[in-house]
Design an enzyme around this catalytic site. Structure first.
Site, short mmCIF file in Angstrom:
data_model
loop_
_atom_site.label_atom_id
_atom_site.label_comp_id
_atom_site.label_asym_id
_atom_site.label_seq_id
_atom_site.Cartn_x
_atom_site.Cartn_y
_atom_site.Cartn_z
N ASP A 193 0.84 -1.20 0.00
CA ASP A 193 0.00 0.00 0.00
C ASP A 193 0.88 1.26 0.00
O ASP A 193 0.61 2.22 -0.73
CB ASP A 193 -0.92 -0.04 1.24
CG ASP A 193 -1.82 1.17 1.32
OD1 ASP A 193 -2.78 1.25 0.52
OD2 ASP A 193 -1.57 2.04 2.17
N LYS A 197 1.22 4.29 -2.88
CA LYS A 197 1.11 5.73 -2.59
C LYS A 197 2.38 6.49 -3.00
O LYS A 197 2.29 7.58 -3.57
CB LYS A 197 0.82 5.92 -1.10
CG LYS A 197 -0.59 5.44 -0.73
CD LYS A 197 -0.77 5.31 0.76
CE LYS A 197 -2.18 4.90 1.13
NZ LYS A 197 -2.30 4.47 2.52
N1 HSE Z 1 -5.07 0.79 4.66
C1 HSE Z 1 -4.69 2.14 4.41
C2 HSE Z 1 -3.81 2.62 5.54
C3 HSE Z 1 -5.91 2.97 4.28
O1 HSE Z 1 -3.78 1.97 6.58
O2 HSE Z 1 -3.13 3.62 5.39
C4 HSE Z 1 -5.68 4.40 3.83
O3 HSE Z 1 -5.12 4.45 2.55
#
Ligand code: HSE
Length: 316
Positions: A193, A197
């Site tokens: 994740d 980003k």
């Molecule tokens: N799962 C992501 C986090 C959600 O914990 O940052 C927000 O993008």
């Protein structure tokens, strides 16, 4: 503005709440009526009786009266189909889906331009922190040389809780209950994740997409309580840092647990909070800080994109 919302999870529910609570203010600011025309969710949801509901997203895409689709589904295959069809239909597309954009962004941005549609995604990075607009607009005179930050609320929450004595699995469970974690939390804890980003931040900072497979990615799963204790003894903390830097004409992206000393601002970024550091030629270091995950913070960023749709219309 006539809106269709696809996906009523933690964030979707809050988007509707904010639109209901702030409706009058938003309409006044936008100088136009703002209406949620239809909502799509796979299963029925309570408390939405006053809206037209469907479980088939195509119903929203084929409704010519809808001009803006908010996609909050998660995952990639269905959102990709929704994104393409929305943009091809000339509708505006707002998403919080970093996975979708890190993989298909290049194509989707072109599609948006070709169809004169708007594609906004402030909620995809840093939860409630408005970070994409400053990078794209507020800091534009600068050449950006580096962007780095704590970009995943779940893993930062886990590291903070472990620092306070919790086990990894207790902390992950807490992040899941609070609505921070992805449907598949492997994305959070293995750094994927964060990589999605940082790839979007890098695109905005340096103007081109780096192949996702070229990003060096390491998550927080190998960190032990011992590592965290040792860091504490050195007055430091491990943080999962995503970094994109420009050296000469080479852009490199990485995600890895990094020792941050107590003299750095990122040291104090704990729990669900995220922070993004941007190094610009004129501004030096700019730091943005705020809640990086969770329904209401992320929904705030989604609603801010509605404003961008209106503002960009007025600029045309
Ligand atoms: N799962 C992501 C986090 C959600 O914990 O940052 C927000 O993008």
């Amino acid at each position: 503005m006539r809106i269709g919302i696809i996906g009523i999870g933690v964030v979707g529910r809050e988007v509707i709440n904010i639109l209901e609570e702030q409706g009058q203010k938003i309409e006044k600011l936008f100088s136009e009526k703002v209406e949620v025309v239809k909502i799509c969710n796979r299963s029925p949801k309570e408390g939405l009786d006053s809206y037209e509901m469907t479980h088939d997203y195509k119903v929203l895409l084929e409704d010519n009266s809808i001009d803006t689709i908010i996609e909050l589904v998660g995952g990639i295959e269905i959102p990709y189909d929704i994104a393409k069809k929305t943009l091809e239909a000339g509708k505006n597309f707002i998403t919080a889906n970093k996975y979708l954009l890190a993989i298909h962004g290049k194509e989707l941005f072109v599609l948006a331009t070709e169809n004169n549609s708007k594609l906004f995604y402030e909620a995809a990075v840093g939860g409630g922190i408005p970070v994409l607009s400053p990078l794209k607009e507020g800091l534009f005179p600068n050449e950006i040389t580096r962007v780095r930050g704590i970009l995943n609320g779940t893993s930062n929450y886990i590291l903070t809780e472990m620092d306070g004595g919790a086990t990894f699995s207790e902390a992950l469970e807490g992040a899941t209950i609070k609505g921070y974690a992805e449907a598949d939390p492997t994305f959070d804890i293995e750094g994927i994740d964060t990589a999605h980003k940082i790839s979007l931040l890098s695109y905005l900072a340096f103007g081109k997409f780096i192949d996702f497979n070229e990003i060096e990615i390491e998550g927080i799963t190998k960190l032990t309580i011992e590592d965290i204790k040792n860091a504490k003894e050195q007055e430091a903390k491990y943080k999962l840092i995503g970094e994109a830097k420009l050296e000469g004409d080479k852009i490199s992206l990485s995600v890895k647990p990094t020792l941050i000393s107590s003299s750095e601002l990122l040291y104090g970024v704990d729990g669900v909070y995220n922070a993004v550091e941007i190094d610009g030629t004129y501004t030096g270091k700019t730091i943005l800080y705020g809640e990086g995950a969770g329904g209401s913070a992320t929904a705030s960023a989604v609603i801010s994109d509605l404003y961008k749709v209106i503002a960009s219309k007025n600029w045309n």
